[in-house]
Design a protein around this motif. Structure first.
Motif, PDB file in Angstrom:
ATOM      1  N   ILE A 311       0.617  -1.113   0.132  1.00 48.05           N
ATOM      2  CA  ILE A 311      -0.009   0.179   0.047  1.00 48.05           C
ATOM      3  C   ILE A 311       0.834   1.209  -0.140  1.00 48.05           C
ATOM      4  CG2 ILE A 311      -2.137  -1.240   1.076  1.00 48.05           C
ATOM      5  CD1 ILE A 311      -1.412  -0.170   3.789  1.00 48.05           C
ATOM      6  N   GLU A 312       2.280   1.192   0.276  1.00 44.73           N
ATOM      7  CA  GLU A 312       2.988   2.444   0.382  1.00 44.73           C
ATOM      8  C   GLU A 312       3.260   2.522  -1.238  1.00 44.73           C
ATOM      9  OE1 GLU A 312       5.245   2.028   4.704  1.00 44.73           O
ATOM     10  OE2 GLU A 312       6.255   1.054   2.794  1.00 44.73           O
ATOM     11  N   ALA A 313       3.518   1.429  -1.874  1.00 42.57           N
ATOM     12  CA  ALA A 313       3.790   1.473  -3.471  1.00 42.57           C
ATOM     13  C   ALA A 313       2.643   2.047  -3.902  1.00 42.57           C
ATOM     14  CB  ALA A 313       3.931  -0.046  -3.774  1.00 42.57           C
ATOM     15  N   MET A 314       1.299   1.389  -3.570  1.00 43.29           N
ATOM     16  CA  MET A 314       0.130   2.175  -4.018  1.00 43.29           C
ATOM     17  C   MET A 314       0.051   3.650  -4.021  1.00 43.29           C
ATOM     18  SD  MET A 314      -2.387  -1.017  -2.901  1.00 43.29           S
ATOM     19  CE  MET A 314      -3.950  -0.425  -3.818  1.00 43.29           C
ATOM     20  N   ALA A 315       0.351   4.254  -2.948  1.00 52.49           N
ATOM     21  CA  ALA A 315       0.295   5.361  -2.599  1.00 52.49           C
ATOM     22  C   ALA A 315       1.109   6.300  -3.233  1.00 52.49           C
ATOM     23  CB  ALA A 315       0.637   5.854  -1.042  1.00 52.49           C
ATOM     24  N   ASP A 326      -2.270 -13.794   2.054  1.00 52.64           N
ATOM     25  CA  ASP A 326      -2.860 -13.291   3.146  1.00 52.64           C
ATOM     26  C   ASP A 326      -3.213 -11.853   2.741  1.00 52.64           C
ATOM     27  OD1 ASP A 326      -0.328 -11.702   4.027  1.00 52.64           O
ATOM     28  OD2 ASP A 326       0.213 -13.440   4.969  1.00 52.64           O
ATOM     29  N   GLY A 327      -2.618 -10.991   3.812  1.00 55.71           N
ATOM     30  CA  GLY A 327      -2.944  -9.346   3.566  1.00 55.71           C
ATOM     31  C   GLY A 327      -2.782  -8.815   2.169  1.00 55.71           C
ATOM     32  N   TYR A 328      -1.946  -9.202   1.426  1.00 57.26           N
ATOM     33  CA  TYR A 328      -1.675  -8.648  -0.001  1.00 57.26           C
ATOM     34  C   TYR A 328      -2.955  -8.799  -0.723  1.00 57.26           C
ATOM     35  CZ  TYR A 328       3.362  -8.461   0.092  1.00 57.26           C
ATOM     36  OH  TYR A 328       4.709  -8.289   0.759  1.00 57.26           O
ATOM     37  N   ARG A 329      -3.649 -10.153  -0.399  1.00 53.37           N
ATOM     38  CA  ARG A 329      -4.749 -10.203  -1.154  1.00 53.37           C
ATOM     39  C   ARG A 329      -5.935  -9.158  -1.002  1.00 53.37           C
ATOM     40  NH1 ARG A 329      -6.102 -15.295   0.931  1.00 53.37           N
ATOM     41  NH2 ARG A 329      -4.481 -15.864  -0.637  1.00 53.37           N
ATOM     42  N   ASP A 330      -5.878  -8.540   0.272  1.00 54.20           N
ATOM     43  CA  ASP A 330      -6.745  -7.255   0.703  1.00 54.20           C
ATOM     44  C   ASP A 330      -6.682  -6.206   0.077  1.00 54.20           C
ATOM     45  OD1 ASP A 330      -8.277  -9.551   2.071  1.00 54.20           O
ATOM     46  OD2 ASP A 330      -7.260  -8.710   3.961  1.00 54.20           O
ATOM     47  N   THR A 331      -5.423  -6.003  -0.509  1.00 49.83           N
ATOM     48  CA  THR A 331      -4.960  -4.559  -0.970  1.00 49.83           C
ATOM     49  C   THR A 331      -4.785  -4.384  -2.411  1.00 49.83           C
ATOM     50  OG1 THR A 331      -2.482  -5.250  -0.701  1.00 49.83           O
ATOM     51  CG2 THR A 331      -3.632  -4.118   1.315  1.00 49.83           C
ATOM     52  N   VAL A 332      -4.039  -5.269  -3.115  1.00 51.64           N
ATOM     53  CA  VAL A 332      -3.896  -5.104  -4.465  1.00 51.64           C
ATOM     54  C   VAL A 332      -5.049  -5.890  -5.146  1.00 51.64           C
ATOM     55  CG1 VAL A 332      -2.331  -5.495  -6.675  1.00 51.64           C
ATOM     56  CG2 VAL A 332      -1.260  -4.856  -4.307  1.00 51.64           C
ATOM     57  N   ARG A 333      -5.665  -5.074  -6.017  1.00 53.88           N
ATOM     58  CA  ARG A 333      -6.766  -5.779  -6.838  1.00 53.88           C
ATOM     59  C   ARG A 333      -6.247  -6.217  -8.244  1.00 53.88           C
ATOM     60  NH1 ARG A 333     -10.747  -0.686  -6.923  1.00 53.88           N
ATOM     61  NH2 ARG A 333      -8.547   0.305  -7.423  1.00 53.88           N
ATOM     62  N   HIS A 334      -6.233  -7.422  -8.356  1.00 55.81           N
ATOM     63  CA  HIS A 334      -5.760  -8.153  -9.291  1.00 55.81           C
ATOM     64  C   HIS A 334      -6.273  -7.644 -10.890  1.00 55.81           C
ATOM     65  CE1 HIS A 334      -3.693 -11.363 -11.880  1.00 55.81           C
ATOM     66  NE2 HIS A 334      -4.980 -11.693 -12.258  1.00 55.81           N
ATOM     67  N   GLY A 335      -5.301  -7.176 -11.583  1.00 60.68           N
ATOM     68  CA  GLY A 335      -5.991  -6.499 -12.923  1.00 60.68           C
ATOM     69  C   GLY A 335      -6.242  -5.089 -12.984  1.00 60.68           C
ATOM     70  N   GLY A 401      -1.050   2.333 -11.829  1.00 56.19           N
ATOM     71  CA  GLY A 401      -0.642   3.391 -11.130  1.00 56.19           C
ATOM     72  C   GLY A 401      -1.481   4.031 -10.529  1.00 56.19           C
ATOM     73  N   GLN A 402      -2.273   4.749 -11.414  1.00 56.82           N
ATOM     74  CA  GLN A 402      -3.249   5.837 -10.996  1.00 56.82           C
ATOM     75  C   GLN A 402      -4.399   5.230 -10.204  1.00 56.82           C
ATOM     76  OE1 GLN A 402      -4.525   7.429 -14.837  1.00 56.82           O
ATOM     77  NE2 GLN A 402      -2.786   9.000 -14.919  1.00 56.82           N
ATOM     78  N   ALA A 403      -4.906   3.927 -10.500  1.00 58.22           N
ATOM     79  CA  ALA A 403      -5.763   3.374  -9.745  1.00 58.22           C
ATOM     80  C   ALA A 403      -5.482   2.951  -8.301  1.00 58.22           C
ATOM     81  CB  ALA A 403      -6.547   2.067 -10.438  1.00 58.22           C
ATOM     82  N   ALA A 404      -4.022   2.495  -8.357  1.00 57.79           N
ATOM     83  CA  ALA A 404      -3.466   2.244  -7.108  1.00 57.79           C
ATOM     84  C   ALA A 404      -3.589   3.537  -6.239  1.00 57.79           C
ATOM     85  CB  ALA A 404      -2.120   1.709  -7.202  1.00 57.79           C
ATOM     86  N   ALA A 405      -3.108   4.551  -6.904  1.00 57.70           N
ATOM     87  CA  ALA A 405      -3.031   5.923  -5.950  1.00 57.70           C
ATOM     88  C   ALA A 405      -4.490   6.231  -5.393  1.00 57.70           C
ATOM     89  CB  ALA A 405      -2.354   6.888  -6.563  1.00 57.70           C
ATOM     90  N   ARG A 406      -5.517   6.036  -6.213  1.00 59.23           N
ATOM     91  CA  ARG A 406      -6.825   6.629  -5.674  1.00 59.23           C
ATOM     92  C   ARG A 406      -7.232   5.495  -4.625  1.00 59.23           C
ATOM     93  NH1 ARG A 406      -7.603   6.888 -11.382  1.00 59.23           N
ATOM     94  NH2 ARG A 406      -8.548   5.037 -11.272  1.00 59.23           N
ATOM     95  N   ARG A 407      -6.958   4.249  -4.659  1.00 58.31           N
ATOM     96  CA  ARG A 407      -7.290   3.117  -3.848  1.00 58.31           C
ATOM     97  C   ARG A 407      -6.535   3.499  -2.677  1.00 58.31           C
ATOM     98  NH1 ARG A 407      -9.848  -1.458  -2.827  1.00 58.31           N
ATOM     99  NH2 ARG A 407      -8.983  -3.179  -1.765  1.00 58.31           N
ATOM    100  N   ALA A 408      -5.086   3.770  -2.450  1.00 56.63           N
ATOM    101  CA  ALA A 408      -4.529   4.115  -1.326  1.00 56.63           C
ATOM    102  C   ALA A 408      -5.201   5.329  -0.448  1.00 56.63           C
ATOM    103  CB  ALA A 408      -3.013   4.260  -1.830  1.00 56.63           C
ATOM    104  N   HIS A 411      -9.019   4.386   0.634  1.00 52.68           N
ATOM    105  CA  HIS A 411      -9.206   2.995   1.541  1.00 52.68           C
ATOM    106  C   HIS A 411      -8.096   2.932   2.450  1.00 52.68           C
ATOM    107  CE1 HIS A 411     -12.599   1.754  -0.648  1.00 52.68           C
ATOM    108  NE2 HIS A 411     -12.204   2.072  -2.075  1.00 52.68           N
ATOM    109  N   PHE A 412      -6.979   3.089   2.097  1.00 47.99           N
ATOM    110  CA  PHE A 412      -5.824   2.829   3.107  1.00 47.99           C
ATOM    111  C   PHE A 412      -5.035   4.117   3.938  1.00 47.99           C
ATOM    112  CE2 PHE A 412      -6.185  -0.756   0.032  1.00 47.99           C
ATOM    113  CZ  PHE A 412      -6.425  -1.707   1.062  1.00 47.99           C
ATOM    114  N   ASP A 413      -5.605   5.286   3.338  1.00 50.87           N
ATOM    115  CA  ASP A 413      -4.933   6.294   4.129  1.00 50.87           C
ATOM    116  C   ASP A 413      -5.547   6.257   5.806  1.00 50.87           C
ATOM    117  OD1 ASP A 413      -3.453   9.309   3.420  1.00 50.87           O
ATOM    118  OD2 ASP A 413      -4.883   9.387   5.134  1.00 50.87           O
TER     119      ASP A 413
END
Length: 562
Positions: A311-315, A326-335, A401-408, A411-413
């Motif tokens: 999630i740091e990478a996503m941010a 485990d927890g990676y499954r809850d953060t990075v959305r496949h595809g 990368g843009q989708a990851a930044a929005r999700r971070a 949802h994870f800030d």
């Protein structure tokens, strides 16, 4: 919203040590997020250390300068936790804390702990102990991922089954068990063109090169085996015909182990442009992301529970190639935010020998982890395909990368996560308030059976026990001055924290000077209720050093072998 006192020990939040662990980074991130976003008028910190609060001001200022008032609660003043209403623990220590709370009243405040690793014996024992500790429905255990919550439920059910079969138990205290992910302060990872250029120049990386990044503690047995990442990158470079640069930012326990780690990893990816970086300095941990185009992390170790770095990478706006673990499954959305690579583990029942050897200390913890991880497969072909797609397609990198930044951010800030903590604490407070009042005498008679009063546990050791009806008198020729001189000697004052003060001794001796003798109960009654027990036992301290004496000491009877 509800407040909580944050259990504070510098070891849980200080990231400047040489042995930087994931729990340190998680603790620092949480506290920064809490200080930024908690909807409270006053911050309560429970000082679990022996240092005065002023000692921690530089650490707090470094984590997050703040304007709100901080109320420090001393570790000897747990009764004050009734004010915030909850003690937040950065670990799953609900069972021992519940026993500590018990003499104060089971519903005096709530407890809220969190899981990090659940693979150590200490962690599993702490979780199992909840089934026999005075944990209440207004307590909670936060699991950082759904996979971890599932494993906690498995462990607890196995513990219940044992207690049913062994003891016929039918009632089991269970806290609220819920999933709340760890968070990040997303703005700390905002990419910078200046940092990107500076890092690439420093590491001799062309500005237009495709760069993968791994960041984390180096430990092949206890953290993750990097060979799978190296093999996948090597194959992706071969399949695409493109040069791939790989920044490996991390640290091991020693410089020699760090060098060995890099040497071993490079052997698996000879054609990759390998760039080692020390990932510990804060200026590196928060800026190195700007140098990269793709984040990669192939966790397959059971000590992992969540994983902050994805999630740091996503941010930082990076697409990720990570394992479906485990927890990676809850953060990075496949595809969407990147790719999750399938992992396969042996079926249940094939690891009993690993558990048994670990339980008997025949293998160390790291050996147990390594054995389990080495028999966990990662889909190499899928990993190569995912890396190759990101290396060859800049539009895909940009879109993910843009989708990851929005999700971070959404949802994870910590701005989104801290309200979930406070909502949980509010729910616990409502349950606590609705609980039936506790009879006042219960709180003082329910002790931890494994931490008993020594005068109860060892009651048969002495010849006899002091009673309130026992009579005492001044020792012949004893004066207050002589008593003070004797009682302040180094040998006499051992354990002084548990003994009456000198002013209390003066009152006792003054009373005995006016009376030939006195009952223990009458002497204790001269003092405030909360001091009476201390005075009563302290009378035997005075007997020990011949300041007073028992009128009728217990008799020693014939004993031993005849």
């Amino acid at each position: 919203m509800s407040n909580a006192a944050i259990y504070f020990h510098p070891d849980g939040y200080d990231t400047t040590g040489a042995q930087l662990m994931g729990r340190h980074s998680a603790g620092e991130s949480f506290l920064r997020g809490y200080l930024r976003h908690a909807q409270v008028d006053q911050v309560h910190l429970f000082n679990a250390s022996t240092q005065p609060p002023v000692h921690f001001k530089p650490l707090l200022d470094r984590i997050e300068p703040h304007a709100r008032a901080i109320r420090w609660l001393a570790r000897t003043s747990r009764h004050h936790l009734a004010d915030p209403g909850c003690l937040y623990l950065p670990q799953p220590t609900l069972a021992p804390e519940a026993w500590i709370r018990r003499p104060l009243g089971r519903n005096r405040y709530s407890l809220c702990g969190i899981t990090h690793t659940t693979a150590t014996h200490r962690a599993t024992d702490l979780l199992a102990d909840m089934m026999t500790a005075p944990v209440e429905p207004w307590d909670a255990l936060i699991c950082t991922s759904d996979a971890v919550r599932s494993s906690v439920h498995v462990l607890l059910e196995q513990t219940r089954e044992h207690l049913r079969a062994q003891l016929g138990a039918s009632r089991f205290p269970t806290p609220e068990i819920t999933t709340i992910p760890l968070g990040v302060n997303a703005s700390d990872f905002t990419p910078s063109a200046e940092q990107r250029s500076a890092w690439r120049e420093r590491l001799d990386i062309p500005q237009d090169a495709v760069v993968a990044l791994y960041l984390g503690r180096f430990h092949a047995a206890g953290k993750m085996n990097p060979a799978t990442m190296a093999l996948a990158l090597e194959a992706a470079a071969g399949s695409t015909g493109r040069p791939i640069y790989w920044i490996v930012a991390g640290w091991a326990a020693t410089d020699d182990k760090t060098a060995a780690f890099h040497r071993q990893v490079q052997a698996f990816c000879p054609s990759i442009h390998y760039r080692p970086v020390d990932g510990r300095p804060p200026e590196t941990r928060f800026s190195i992301w700007s140098a990269a185009d793709v984040f990669i992390s192939f966790s397959e170790n059971v000590q992992e529970t969540f994983g902050l770095t994805p999630i740091e990478a996503m941010a930082a706006g990076l697409p990720s190639v990570v394992t479906d673990w485990d927890g990676y499954r809850d953060t990075v959305r496949h595809g969407i935010d990147g790719f999750r690579i399938a992992t396969t583990a042996p079926r249940p029942g094939l690891g009993r020998d690993l558990a048994y050897r670990f339980a008997n200390d025949w293998v160390p913890y790291e050996g147990y982890l390594a054995a389990a991880a080495q028999t966990t497969g990662v889909d190499h072909a899928a990993a190569v395909t995912a890396i190759a797609a990101l290396v060859t397609n800049p539009d895909l990198r940009r879109r993910m990368g843009q989708a990851a930044a929005r999700r971070a951010q959404e949802h994870f800030d910590w701005a989104a996560i801290i309200p979930r903590y406070q909502a949980l604490w509010s729910e616990l407070a409502a349950r606590r308030a609705a609980a039936a009042p506790e009879a006042s005498d219960l709180a003082v008679i329910v002790d931890n059976p494994r931490r008993l009063d020594p005068f109860q546990l060892f009651a048969t050791y002495p010849t006899g026990l002091l009673t309130s009806e026992a009579l005492v008198r001044l020792a012949p020729g004893m004066t207050q001055a002589a008593a003070r001189s004797r009682l302040t000697a180094e040998l006499s004052s051992l354990g002084g924290w548990a003994l009456p003060g000198l002013s209390e001794v003066d009152l006792i001796l003054g009373h005995l000077a006016d009376h030939e003798q006195a009952k223990v109960g009458d002497l204790a009654a001269l003092f405030a209720v909360h001091r009476q027990g201390i005075v009563e036992r302290g009378l035997l301290w005075l007997v020990k050093f011949a300041v007073i004496e028992l009128v009728s000491p217990p008799e020693v009877t014939h004993g031993g072998e005849s």
